[in-house]
Enzyme design. Structure first.
Site, PDB file in Angstrom:
ATOM      1  N   GLU A  24      -0.898  -8.446   4.542  1.00 53.12           N
ATOM      2  CA  GLU A  24      -0.420  -8.515   6.327  1.00 53.12           C
ATOM      3  C   GLU A  24      -1.607  -9.034   7.405  1.00 53.12           C
ATOM      4  O   GLU A  24      -2.049  -8.696   8.850  1.00 53.12           O
ATOM      5  CB  GLU A  24       0.099  -7.508   6.593  1.00 53.12           C
TER       6      GLU A  24
ATOM      7  N   HIS B  88      -3.514  -5.699   1.480  1.00 49.57           N
ATOM      8  CA  HIS B  88      -2.985  -6.128   2.152  1.00 49.57           C
ATOM      9  C   HIS B  88      -2.490  -7.321   2.911  1.00 49.57           C
ATOM     10  O   HIS B  88      -3.430  -8.089   3.092  1.00 49.57           O
ATOM     11  CB  HIS B  88      -3.552  -5.247   3.555  1.00 49.57           C
TER      12      HIS B  88
ATOM     13  N   CYS C 126       0.534  -1.866  -0.057  1.00 52.69           N
ATOM     14  CA  CYS C 126       0.038   0.231  -0.097  1.00 52.69           C
ATOM     15  C   CYS C 126       1.330   1.105  -0.333  1.00 52.69           C
ATOM     16  O   CYS C 126       1.456   1.553  -1.031  1.00 52.69           O
ATOM     17  CB  CYS C 126      -0.502   0.174   0.977  1.00 52.69           C
TER      18      CYS C 126
END
Lengths: 753, 239
Positions: free
Chosen positions: B205, B203, B86
């Site tokens: 994560e 994302h 990002c």
């Protein structure tokens, strides 16, 4: 002569009355100078002093074994157990958002975040309660779009997820939008920080942004009076937010709190340095001496008056022992933040302000922080509402009208999906969001250290409160608790926000007091304490007043975050049950009444506390195996069933047969059964083999539980029958009007930061 | 395996990235503040999401001047696996480690939802455990994720297999309707010619834990374990 300077008496220039001015003179033993008068004007404003409301707020129950910090601090703190706690607070930013919606909403978020990390808690979730005029008005669409962007701007940037809230559109909010912002934070109890200035000799530090000329008189002139017209001329009184510095302040403050370097911490919000210094001294019973030429300023030539009253954002007042000042400064330097020593704690109870050595203000701190007059303004108790009868000229729905009526209700902006708004909010950052917006009756976040979850719901009154403030407020509390329970939580505590018009009108004050009484009664019946909140008055523009609008932020706890429950069914082939009194519903004040008959009239049904308590007990029991739960709210039972389908994953439908309408005593109309509104009704789904356990438990709790249908495969679909007769059979495409309706209104609005 | 998560003022996904790394790989993650050039002996670097320096000048623009980023650029040149997520992707583009720019979303609004992406290039440090064409459901949350570069550069990027992820529909088709931000050619992530530096807008994560709705991000973080084994084996063979 201090009384005439220019055209208006000096006190009116800071929003005070002649009697208040005389009171100030008596407390000082002399007339105040300009700086002092400005400080009193801000601190004795309605916004800062709660002078019209404080006498009644004490009626709310605020105690419980779980309450670590109750009202009076920057935020309430509730015990999660095992050395962990959660801080929560809600605040309004209505007037600034009416004037400049983007910055008004953004600084609302910034302000409530500071209230949370001031307590030593890391902000982990934001929710918003929003009210706008109808979206067919261009200004209302603009306000809705820009408020959304302002919330996104601040919340996304600081990395705190916006996980829920409530939005409704009603003509009563034309020109008076409501922006209520709720923040929740996690902390270890041992790091709890107070907004106090103890220990004479300790240093007073100002951390964060430089002080500028923005927001002067925000508290006194913007937030504490009605607007004669659309108040765009007051735009200079709105502050400008800087979420980047806000993020650095969060990290710096939490490091200072966890390292134990501070004796006190308070944010600078309304009334700026004046308020932070007076409140911290007031809480500690000390005094503060400030040398304000040391305040870092954004521009040259700022006067003591401007420095003391600036509402520049992203500033914190910290109190540290002299030995710790160097360490505090080092932490601030690490994060690139200013840290200026602007004074020290004294023992004489006075707030003394010096400017290059000369005393420019000398006021008893308590006179500012607690000394404002408390008014018991004249009240006219609202007339008792009577139930509305549609009468023979407003016939019941024909069976063939059910499907189009349901679709029309689903497209009403108040009922339709708010995905257009919440898609603009980062609701995932911090990776704790178990139940995101649009999936359940409450948001659920995990609490990593314990594996527990917290459930959060924000619910607001409005139309029903206008009909009956007492019952309306009780309904808001009951719904918030029910929402938390639907998501699997056990209610733990409340923060509130009370939005009202001008309290100087006796009918408004009467409604306000009834609202407090209704909320207090509900909290006592459900044994849920209020941990603090906010009052926003004078929500009127050009004679148009808002509905009495209490907002309730409810926090619940789940023993296991993994037990979070959505509102839509999880699988096909399961049983659908309706908990609570199926036929206890009225058209009074319902979305259907407004849509079909063009009016809101009558008397809402009050919560039945035995039913509500039983619901909390059943829904809060993770062992019963309930796969989903959704309560019937705006739009009634039929809308609730449609929402179950629409919030599921798109693979499951409902096939439901409701009992033929039977009311209490008289025959219930079909429209009342399907679209009437009444508390205490929850749609649940569960596996077939869990049904016996649920029925047994409900019998034990004396809670009605009726099997009404099955979840079916083959995609989103609602097949709804009453007494065996199918009245509608709608697929995902048709029900999809719910998804796009708000975007259809707001998509054309300008965007761009 | 040790990861350095670079933290700029305004980064806000650094804790998430460090936690996800530990969850997915079992290795430690250290957070490196922007003002040091010492990456702490890390074997991979992650540039997390957020709003570095508030994104006030231009997303990611100021980071390349920081000592930590200069260390990352130097180490990337020596083959250090680097993942930009990002805002971290924006930073990699601004630092010149990846081609292209990220502009404001075509609809001009921030968007937070879950997107499906297709792995078009499995021969990178961060996709080596993926099958070609594998579809991943990953969260997205950005206001400026519209990838763009000039036509001849796009041709060159495609030519060398530099397009790693493309937004796609449920069937795997990289269709414009599946594109959440107006990115050129539905591009969601790209790599450098060596494949050790990858940037993407989604994302990963946020997708390592079933409790939060998906685990498709794990494979990206786990890929780098295989990659570095291979790289080390290659180095050993050459040595």
């Amino acid at each position: 002569m201090a009384e005439q300077r220019g055209l208006a008496p000096v006190w009116t220039q800071v929003g005070l009355t002649a009697a208040e001015y005389r009171d100030i003179c008596a407390r000082l033993g002399r007339e105040p100078n300009d700086v002092e008068l400005g400080m009193f004007g801000a601190m004795w404003s309605e916004h800062c002093s709660y002078k019209s409301s404080r006498a009644f707020l004490g009626r709310l129950p605020t105690e419980g074994p779980q309450v670590l910090v109750g009202p009076g601090e920057n935020a309430g703190v509730l015990d999660l157990g095992d050395g962990h706690a959660v801080a929560l607070r809600m605040e309004s930013h209505n007037h600034p958002s009416a004037v400049e919606p983007f910055q008004g909403a953004a600084t609302g978020v910034g302000g409530i975040l500071r209230d949370i990390f001031t307590m030593g808690a890391r902000p982990v979730a934001l929710l918003d309660g929003l009210r706008f005029g109808l979206p067919d008005g261009e200004r209302n669409r603009y306000l809705a779009a820009r408020v959304t962007e302002g919330i996104a701007h601040y919340g996304n940037c600081v990395g705190v997820p916006t996980v829920g809230g409530e939005t409704a559109f009603d003509p009563a909010y034309e020109g008076n939008p409501l922006v209520n912002v709720l923040c929740v934070g996690y902390l270890e109890t041992r790091h709890l920080q107070r907004g106090a200035a103890p220990g004479p000799g300790n240093a007073v530090l100002l951390i964060g942004n430089r002080t500028g000329r923005d927001g002067i008189h925000g508290a006194s002139l913007l937030a504490s009076r009605t607007f004669a017209t659309e108040a765009s001329g007051l735009r200079p009184a709105v502050q400008v937010g800087d979420p980047f510095v806000g993020k650095l302040l969060i990290e710096a403050s939490l490091e200072l709190a966890t390292r134990g370097l501070l004796r006190g911490l308070n944010d600078l919000g309304a009334a700026g340095i004046t308020s932070a210094a007076a409140e911290t001294a007031g809480r500690a019973g000390t005094g503060v001496v400030l040398d304000i030429e040391a305040v870092p300023c954004r521009e040259e030539g700022m006067t003591p008056y401007e420095v003391m009253l600036s509402e520049s954002q992203e500033r914190m007042l910290a109190v540290a022992a002299p030995n710790d000042v160097a360490a505090v400064e080092a932490v601030c330097r690490h994060f690139g933040l200013q840290c200026a020593r602007i004074g020290s704690v004294s023992d004489d109870g006075r707030l003394r302000v010096r400017w290059h050595g000369e005393v420019v203000a000398d006021i008893p701190a308590a006179a500012l922080s607690h000394g404002a007059p408390r008014y018991r303004r004249r009240q006219i108790r609202p007339a008792a509402a009577t139930a509305w009868s549609p009468g023979p000229r407003r016939p019941d729905l024909r069976p063939g009208d059910v499907a189009p009526t349901l679709l029309a209700l689903l497209a009403r902006p108040t009922i339709a999906s708010k995905a257009w708004l919440y898609r603009q909010y980062d609701h995932q950052v911090q990776t704790n969001t178990v139940l995101p917006p649009g999936r359940g009756d409450a948001a659920v976040l995990r609490h990593r250290p314990t594996g527990r979850g917290i459930a959060l719901s924000l619910d607001m009154g409005g139309r029903l409160c206008a009909l009956d403030p007492y019952t309306g407020a009780a309904l808001v509390v009951a719904e918030a608790a029910r929402n938390v329970a639907c998501a699997g939580g056990r209610p733990l505590g409340i923060t509130n926000c009370l939005n009202f018009p001008n309290p100087e009108r006796p009918t408004v004050m009467g409604a306000f007091v009834r609202t407090i009484d209704g909320m207090a009664a509900a909290c006592r019946r459900l044994v849920i304490p209020v941990t603090g909140g906010n009052v926003s008055l004078y929500n009127e523009t050009a004679g148009r007043a808002i509905h009495p609008t209490p907002a309730v932020g409810m926090l619940g706890v789940l023993a296991d975050a993994g037990a979070a429950r959505g509102s839509g069914p999880a699988a096909a082939g399961q049983v659908v049950c309706l908990l609570g009194p199926a036929g206890r519903a009225r058209l009074d004040g319902s979305e259907y009444q407004v849509m079909r008959f063009g009016r809101s009239a009558g008397r809402p049904l009050a919560p039945q506390w035995a039913v509500e308590r039983a619901l909390l007990s059943v829904l809060g029991d993770a062992d019963l195996g309930l796969a989903s739960a959704h309560d019937a709210a705006e739009g009634g039972l039929a809308v609730a069933l449609a929402e179950c389908v629409l919030t599921a994953d798109g693979t499951v439908g409902l096939d439901v047969d409701l009992p033929a309408p039977r009311g209490q005593g008289t025959a219930l109309r079909l429209d009342s059964l399907l679209f009437g509104e009444g508390p205490g009704r929850v749609v649940v789904t569960l596996a077939e083999d869990a049904l016996a356990g649920l029925l047994e438990r409900c019998a034990l709790e004396a809670l009605a539980c009726r099997r009404i249908g099955r979840t079916v495969p083959g995609g989103a679909r609602l097949r709804l029958a009453v007494g065996g007769r199918v009245l509608c059979d709608l697929g995902g495409d048709e029900l999809g009007v719910w998804k796009g309706a708000v975007g259809a209104w707001l998509d054309g609005q300008p965007a761009g930061g | 395996m040790r990861a350095a998560v670079i933290v700029f003022p305004g980064s806000n996904c650094d804790a998430d990235a460090a936690w996800a790394w530990e969850q997915a790989t079992g290795g430690p993650a250290v957070r490196i503040w922007h003002d040091t050039a010492d990456l702490g002996g890390a074997e991979v670097a992650i540039l997390p999401g957020g709003f570095a320096y508030g994104d006030y000048l231009r997303c990611g623009a100021l980071c390349r001047f920081s000592p930590a980023m200069q260390a990352v650029v130097a180490a990337a040149g020596r083959g250090l696996p680097v993942l930009g997520i990002c805002n971290g992707f924006q930073i990699l583009c601004e630092a010149g480690l990846l081609p292209g720019v990220l502009g404001r979303n075509a609809h001009l609004r921030f968007v937070c939802t879950t997107a499906t992406v297709r792995v078009d290039q499995p021969a990178t440090a961060w996709t080596s455990a993926c099958a070609p064409g594998q579809r991943l459901r990953l969260p997205i949350a950005h206001g400026e994720g519209r990838y763009w570069l000039a036509a001849e550069e796009l041709a060159a990027l495609r030519q060398r297999g530099g397009v790693v992820f493309r937004y796609c529909d449920a069937s795997g088709e990289a269709a414009a309707e599946a594109n959440p931000n107006g990115s050129l050619d539905q591009i969601a992530g790209v790599c450098n010619p060596e494949g050790n530096v990858v940037g993407l807008m989604p994302h990963p994560e946020r997708a390592v834990d079933a409790l939060l709705g998906g685990t498709d991000g794990r494979v990206l973080l786990q890929s780098v374990l295989r990659w570095s084994t291979r790289a080390h084996a290659g180095a050993a063979a050459r040595g």
